[in-house]
Enzyme design. Sequence first.
Site, mmCIF file in Angstrom:
data_model
loop_
_atom_site.group_PDB
_atom_site.id
_atom_site.type_symbol
_atom_site.label_atom_id
_atom_site.label_comp_id
_atom_site.label_asym_id
_atom_site.label_seq_id
_atom_site.Cartn_x
_atom_site.Cartn_y
_atom_site.Cartn_z
ATOM 1 N N HIS A 27 0.841 -1.117 -0.144
ATOM 2 C CA HIS A 27 0.153 0.061 -0.101
ATOM 3 C C HIS A 27 0.986 1.180 -0.056
ATOM 4 C CE1 HIS A 27 -3.157 2.769 1.420
ATOM 5 N NE2 HIS A 27 -3.979 1.809 0.787
ATOM 6 N N ASP A 48 -8.059 -4.998 0.110
ATOM 7 C CA ASP A 48 -8.666 -6.025 -1.149
ATOM 8 C C ASP A 48 -8.185 -7.355 -0.996
ATOM 9 O OD1 ASP A 48 -9.762 -3.934 -2.474
ATOM 10 O OD2 ASP A 48 -7.716 -3.205 -3.292
HETATM 11 N N1 ACO Z 1 4.108 -7.646 -4.842
HETATM 12 C C1 ACO Z 1 5.658 -7.622 -5.036
HETATM 13 N N2 ACO Z 1 6.300 -6.490 -4.855
HETATM 14 C C2 ACO Z 1 5.764 -5.433 -4.434
HETATM 15 C C3 ACO Z 1 4.202 -5.416 -4.454
HETATM 16 C C4 ACO Z 1 3.517 -6.436 -4.640
HETATM 17 N N3 ACO Z 1 2.158 -6.691 -4.297
HETATM 18 N N4 ACO Z 1 3.949 -4.212 -3.826
HETATM 19 C C5 ACO Z 1 5.154 -3.286 -4.082
HETATM 20 N N5 ACO Z 1 6.178 -4.100 -4.368
HETATM 21 C C6 ACO Z 1 7.528 -4.002 -4.276
HETATM 22 C C7 ACO Z 1 7.914 -3.083 -5.525
HETATM 23 O O1 ACO Z 1 8.359 -3.906 -6.633
HETATM 24 C C8 ACO Z 1 9.036 -2.251 -4.904
HETATM 25 O O2 ACO Z 1 10.264 -3.045 -4.913
HETATM 26 P P1 ACO Z 1 11.629 -2.439 -5.120
HETATM 27 O O3 ACO Z 1 11.799 -1.336 -3.985
HETATM 28 O O4 ACO Z 1 12.619 -3.495 -4.925
HETATM 29 O O5 ACO Z 1 11.681 -1.530 -6.341
HETATM 30 C C9 ACO Z 1 8.658 -1.916 -3.591
HETATM 31 O O6 ACO Z 1 7.910 -2.913 -3.139
HETATM 32 C C10 ACO Z 1 7.870 -0.715 -3.314
HETATM 33 O O7 ACO Z 1 6.710 -0.690 -4.162
HETATM 34 P P2 ACO Z 1 6.003 0.572 -5.190
HETATM 35 O O8 ACO Z 1 5.441 0.068 -6.284
HETATM 36 O O9 ACO Z 1 7.037 1.705 -5.331
HETATM 37 O O10 ACO Z 1 5.184 1.065 -3.925
HETATM 38 P P3 ACO Z 1 3.946 2.276 -4.378
HETATM 39 O O11 ACO Z 1 3.506 2.967 -3.115
HETATM 40 O O12 ACO Z 1 4.284 2.987 -5.542
HETATM 41 O O13 ACO Z 1 2.800 1.137 -4.689
HETATM 42 C C11 ACO Z 1 0.882 -0.241 -4.477
HETATM 43 C C12 ACO Z 1 1.613 0.857 -3.952
HETATM 44 C C13 ACO Z 1 0.420 0.163 -5.951
HETATM 45 C C14 ACO Z 1 -0.180 -0.582 -3.684
HETATM 46 C C15 ACO Z 1 1.798 -1.679 -4.751
HETATM 47 O O14 ACO Z 1 2.157 -2.212 -3.682
HETATM 48 C C16 ACO Z 1 0.933 -2.582 -5.499
HETATM 49 O O15 ACO Z 1 0.888 -2.701 -6.921
HETATM 50 N N6 ACO Z 1 0.301 -3.625 -4.811
HETATM 51 C C17 ACO Z 1 -0.699 -4.606 -5.728
HETATM 52 C C18 ACO Z 1 -1.774 -3.930 -6.028
HETATM 53 C C19 ACO Z 1 -2.865 -3.890 -5.031
HETATM 54 O O16 ACO Z 1 -3.083 -4.539 -4.105
HETATM 55 N N7 ACO Z 1 -3.439 -2.727 -5.246
HETATM 56 C C20 ACO Z 1 -4.560 -2.210 -4.066
HETATM 57 C C21 ACO Z 1 -3.868 -1.149 -3.083
HETATM 58 S S1 ACO Z 1 -5.125 -0.717 -1.927
HETATM 59 C C22 ACO Z 1 -6.398 0.333 -2.698
HETATM 60 O O17 ACO Z 1 -5.923 1.078 -3.699
HETATM 61 C C23 ACO Z 1 -7.632 -0.002 -2.249
#
Ligand code: ACO
Length: 427
Positions: free
Chosen positions: A306, A363
């Site tokens: 998140h 979710d």
């Molecule tokens: N699975 C694997 N790796 C992940 C995940 C995941 N679900 N989420 C984040 N990471 C990793 C990224 O690859 C990144 O790794 P790095 O530092 O080695 O490059 C690190 O964790 C940080 O992730 P970011 O994408 O930079 O974090 P950001 O805050 O931009 O994104 C997000 C948050 C979009 C929710 C992300 O965690 C994600 O895509 N999750 C899966 C989708 C999801 O569940 N979305 C619902 C969110 S809740 C809502 O909107 C109601």
Amino acid sequence: MEKSIKFIYKDETFEFPLVGGTENELGIDIKTLRALTGLVTLDPGFKNSGSCESGVTFLDGEKGILKYRGYSIDDLAKGADFLEVAYLLIFGELPTSAQLEKFQSDINEEAIVDEDLKTILKSFPKTAHPMGILASLTSALTAFNPSSVDVGSEEEMYQAIVTILAKFPILVGWTQRKVKGLPLNYYDTKLSYVDNVAQMMFKKPNSEYTSNPIVIEALNKLLILHADHEQNCSTSTVRIVGSSHAGLFASISAGISALWGPLHGGANQAVIEMLEAIKEDGGDTKKFMAKAKDKSDPFRLMGFGHRVYKNFDPRAKIIKVAADEVLNELGIVDPVLDIAKGLEQEALSDSYFVDRKLYPNVDFYSGIIYRALGIPTEMFTVMFALGRLPGWIAQWKEMRENNEPIGRPRQIYTGETNKVLKTIEKR
Ligand code: ACO
């Protein structure tokens, strides 16, 4: 406590005030930055930028705290009704019995939509995604209702709020009925708001609708948990669209489109699809964990991580317990619940997820409940939108009442400069 921050640029010292919130958050007020220095800030994804001051929802992502208007999400999920929470978010206080009764009766009065909307719904193919249909129907509401609201008039604001709260569940019900091929039905003023949601979604043309308290309680809880989440992607969209003085329905329609994406509300559909895929593949969670960690593989563990929570999402904790209860009480055995629990256990002890502070989000378990209630997978994000509606309204109202300026970010231009125009033959 420090009251301002200084920075030096070209040997000159500039001072900017610090702004404090009621929960001790601090921010730098840079409203005069560009005028004083000629500089802008660069913050893609707004990871460090506050877009407004808001009194609606507080969340502390580090501690895993979420409060609506000062009330903890746990207390509201346990002891309140969705309509009370909607009132709280929109008007700032929990309603008295008399206020709630009037609110419900004003909603009942407006709970009808123009029959012509059916023509628009009919023109969508059955395969259309329900979120696309919902966004279009919400936008179409502007054609049948006043398109703008005089925000200075308490009465007009109230009427617009009641109108959208009344008509939106009908659109949600119709969207589901389109997917399921059921005849369209209407709101029943004898039933409560949440009961009506269930009735409009599940009533069969060949039998009476009987309310199931387990279903109603689960729906009530899910709607409350989704009701607001401060300046997330869809809410920021609603605020920014509304900041151009576009109407409430048009702003909400834009919010629905923003919510649809799999990185935001669309994740609830993506989670179930992922869990199903793991089941089909033989249930090897370790294989999918490895894929999620592999940087050359685009696969992400949906429902994990998140932008703001770097701790357990408090909503996920409540939903996990509710998922267990609903499945038990309805006597449903769903193997994907076990896969979800297995994945969660592995992720919570895996250094990739621990180091990046990736925890289950709202979710991760919600889809399992929706499925148990008989809601099709493509409808999950529509349910999220229904829950988020009061939050969008509250934030839109706050933005307009605070007379916020039109949202218009700056940029750092990185394109070509001073190219010479050649005639088409010479290019
Ligand atoms: N699975 C694997 N790796 C992940 C995940 C995941 N679900 N989420 C984040 N990471 C990793 C990224 O690859 C990144 O790794 P790095 O530092 O080695 O490059 C690190 O964790 C940080 O992730 P970011 O994408 O930079 O974090 P950001 O805050 O931009 O994104 C997000 C948050 C979009 C929710 C992300 O965690 C994600 O895509 N999750 C899966 C989708 C999801 O569940 N979305 C619902 C969110 S809740 C809502 O909107 C109601």
